[in-house]
Design an enzyme around this catalytic site. Structure first.
Site, mmCIF file in Angstrom:
data_model
loop_
_atom_site.group_PDB
_atom_site.id
_atom_site.type_symbol
_atom_site.label_atom_id
_atom_site.label_comp_id
_atom_site.label_asym_id
_atom_site.label_seq_id
_atom_site.Cartn_x
_atom_site.Cartn_y
_atom_site.Cartn_z
ATOM 1 N N TYR A 70 0.887 -1.132 -0.188
ATOM 2 C CA TYR A 70 0.072 -0.025 0.037
ATOM 3 C C TYR A 70 1.019 1.283 0.060
ATOM 4 O O TYR A 70 0.741 2.225 -0.929
ATOM 5 C CB TYR A 70 -0.944 -0.310 1.125
ATOM 6 C CG TYR A 70 -1.878 1.137 1.562
ATOM 7 C CD1 TYR A 70 -2.841 1.578 0.926
ATOM 8 C CD2 TYR A 70 -1.344 2.319 2.344
ATOM 9 C CE1 TYR A 70 -3.501 2.558 1.109
ATOM 10 C CE2 TYR A 70 -1.911 3.292 2.704
ATOM 11 C CZ TYR A 70 -3.243 3.622 1.728
ATOM 12 O OH TYR A 70 -3.726 4.850 2.338
ATOM 13 N N ASP A 164 -3.312 9.680 2.885
ATOM 14 C CA ASP A 164 -3.238 8.457 3.239
ATOM 15 C C ASP A 164 -4.342 8.383 4.648
ATOM 16 O O ASP A 164 -3.732 8.357 5.855
ATOM 17 C CB ASP A 164 -1.760 8.135 3.859
ATOM 18 C CG ASP A 164 -1.714 6.868 4.337
ATOM 19 O OD1 ASP A 164 -2.715 5.847 4.153
ATOM 20 O OD2 ASP A 164 -0.932 6.505 5.062
ATOM 21 N N SER A 166 -7.794 7.102 6.522
ATOM 22 C CA SER A 166 -8.556 5.893 7.108
ATOM 23 C C SER A 166 -9.698 5.918 6.221
ATOM 24 O O SER A 166 -10.011 6.783 5.574
ATOM 25 C CB SER A 166 -8.603 5.855 8.553
ATOM 26 O OG SER A 166 -8.922 6.907 9.124
HETATM 27 N N1 SPM Z 1 -0.028 4.284 6.322
HETATM 28 C C1 SPM Z 1 -1.083 3.442 5.954
HETATM 29 C C2 SPM Z 1 -2.309 3.959 6.606
HETATM 30 C C3 SPM Z 1 -3.559 3.258 5.992
HETATM 31 N N2 SPM Z 1 -4.386 4.008 5.292
HETATM 32 C C4 SPM Z 1 -5.500 3.433 4.767
HETATM 33 C C5 SPM Z 1 -6.111 2.493 5.637
HETATM 34 C C6 SPM Z 1 -7.527 1.971 4.862
HETATM 35 C C7 SPM Z 1 -8.020 0.852 5.753
HETATM 36 N N3 SPM Z 1 -9.331 0.369 5.094
HETATM 37 C C8 SPM Z 1 -9.301 -0.147 3.775
HETATM 38 C C9 SPM Z 1 -10.626 -0.337 3.396
HETATM 39 C C10 SPM Z 1 -10.482 -0.537 1.888
HETATM 40 N N4 SPM Z 1 -11.993 -0.611 1.392
#
Ligand code: SPM
Length: 295
Positions: A70, A164, A166
């Site tokens: 990611y 980045d 949530s």
């Molecule tokens: N540096 C990492 C932080 C993460 N940011 C993204 C988290 C997403 C979590 N949920 C994923 C759902 C996807 N549909």
């Protein structure tokens, strides 16, 4: 404590608010931290198979084993699409993984991390050192504040903005709305690029389609890409990329990550071929995003 109640018989089970009917589980070795910040529940545990895991409000954010899939993609899809990225803003991303990736580019002079929840940074420094050690780099400035506010104070300033975040529940909800994308557009310098966490084509096309439509009204270049990652729902997550210049072609990036180059040797997931492939969508998603009707 709410977060500990998500652990039963030695297994953590994710809270599936945005993906009803399915839930990722990870076997827990040891709980390292469980608390409540000003903004959210924060849990860190050592898992049996994925190293240390950061969970916010019941949702897995990073695991030490697969985070690179990611963090590399959300970062380098944007960074290689810019001819000379020097001044970078990361909104969210308090674990430090995206900052770590940004710093791999020699052109980078200044990196601003804007995280609203200082607790995330604190637990990352303690339990996720392979990510948070990036904060020791003198090019990095940490701002504990709202990302949109920071951008309002810094117009026409950044080459690349990476959000980045949530998921669009609670504190991150505003980061998926058009006003936030307008703010990012104003905070970019000429030729600037943004890349935002863009959810999942298996679960969230109803969110992704209108978001991209709004982005096309704001930016002359808009595209959608994805990566694979075992611990996010459905094993997949996408990215919204937008450019301030009509010349930006995300699937043919300005700079090529050459095989054998110094930067390629630091990367485990990203390469030039996977960059191009990330924009090739399965037909159901391509049609939905293009607004075409199913037969
Ligand atoms: N540096 C990492 C932080 C993460 N940011 C993204 C988290 C997403 C979590 N949920 C994923 C759902 C996807 N549909």
């Amino acid at each position: 404590m709410a977060m500990l109640s998500r652990i039963e018989n030695g297994w953590f089970k994710e809270r599936p608010t945005l993906w009803p009917g399915q839930a990722m589980s990870l076997e827990v070795d040891t709980v390292l931290y469980a608390g409540k910040s000003e903004f959210q529940d924060v849990l860190v545990f050592k898992s049996a198979a994925y190293g240390n895991v950061l969970v916010l409000d019941g949702v897995i954010q990073v695991t030490e084993r697969d985070e690179f899939a990611y963090q590399e993609m959300i970062t380098h899809l944007a960074m290689f699409s810019h001819p000379n990225p020097q001044r970078i803003l990361v909104v969210g991303g308090g674990d430090g993984g995206v900052v770590r990736e940004v710093l791999k580019h020699d052109s980078v002079q200044e990196v601003y991390l804007c995280e609203i929840d200082e607790t995330v940074i604190d637990v990352a420094k303690q339990f996720l050192p392979s990510m948070a050690s990036s904060y020791k780099d003198p090019r990095v400035s940490i701002k504990i504040m709202d990302g949109a506010q920071f951008m309002s104070e810094n117009q026409d300033f950044f080459d690349v903005i990476i959000t980045d975040s949530s998921d669009p529940v609670g504190p991150a909800d505003v980061l998926f709305k058009p006003p936030y994308f307008e703010k990012m557009n104003s905070a970019l310098r000429q030729g600037g690029i943004i890349c935002s966490q863009g959810e999942c084509i298996w679960l969230h096309l109803d969110l992704i389609r209108p978001l991209l439509e709004s982005c096309r009204l704001i930016f002359p270049s808009v595209s959608y890409a994805y990566t694979t990652i075992p611990t996010y729902p459905s094993g997949q997550i996408g990215f919204v990329l937008c450019g301030k210049s009509a010349d930006t072609s995300f699937s043919n990036p300005h700079r090529v990550c050459e095989p054998g180059s110094a930067i390629q040797k630091k990367l485990r997931y990203y390469n030039h071929d996977i960059h191009k492939a990330a924009f090739v969508l399965p037909e159901f998603a391509r049609r939905a995003i293009a607004g075409e009707k199913e037969e």
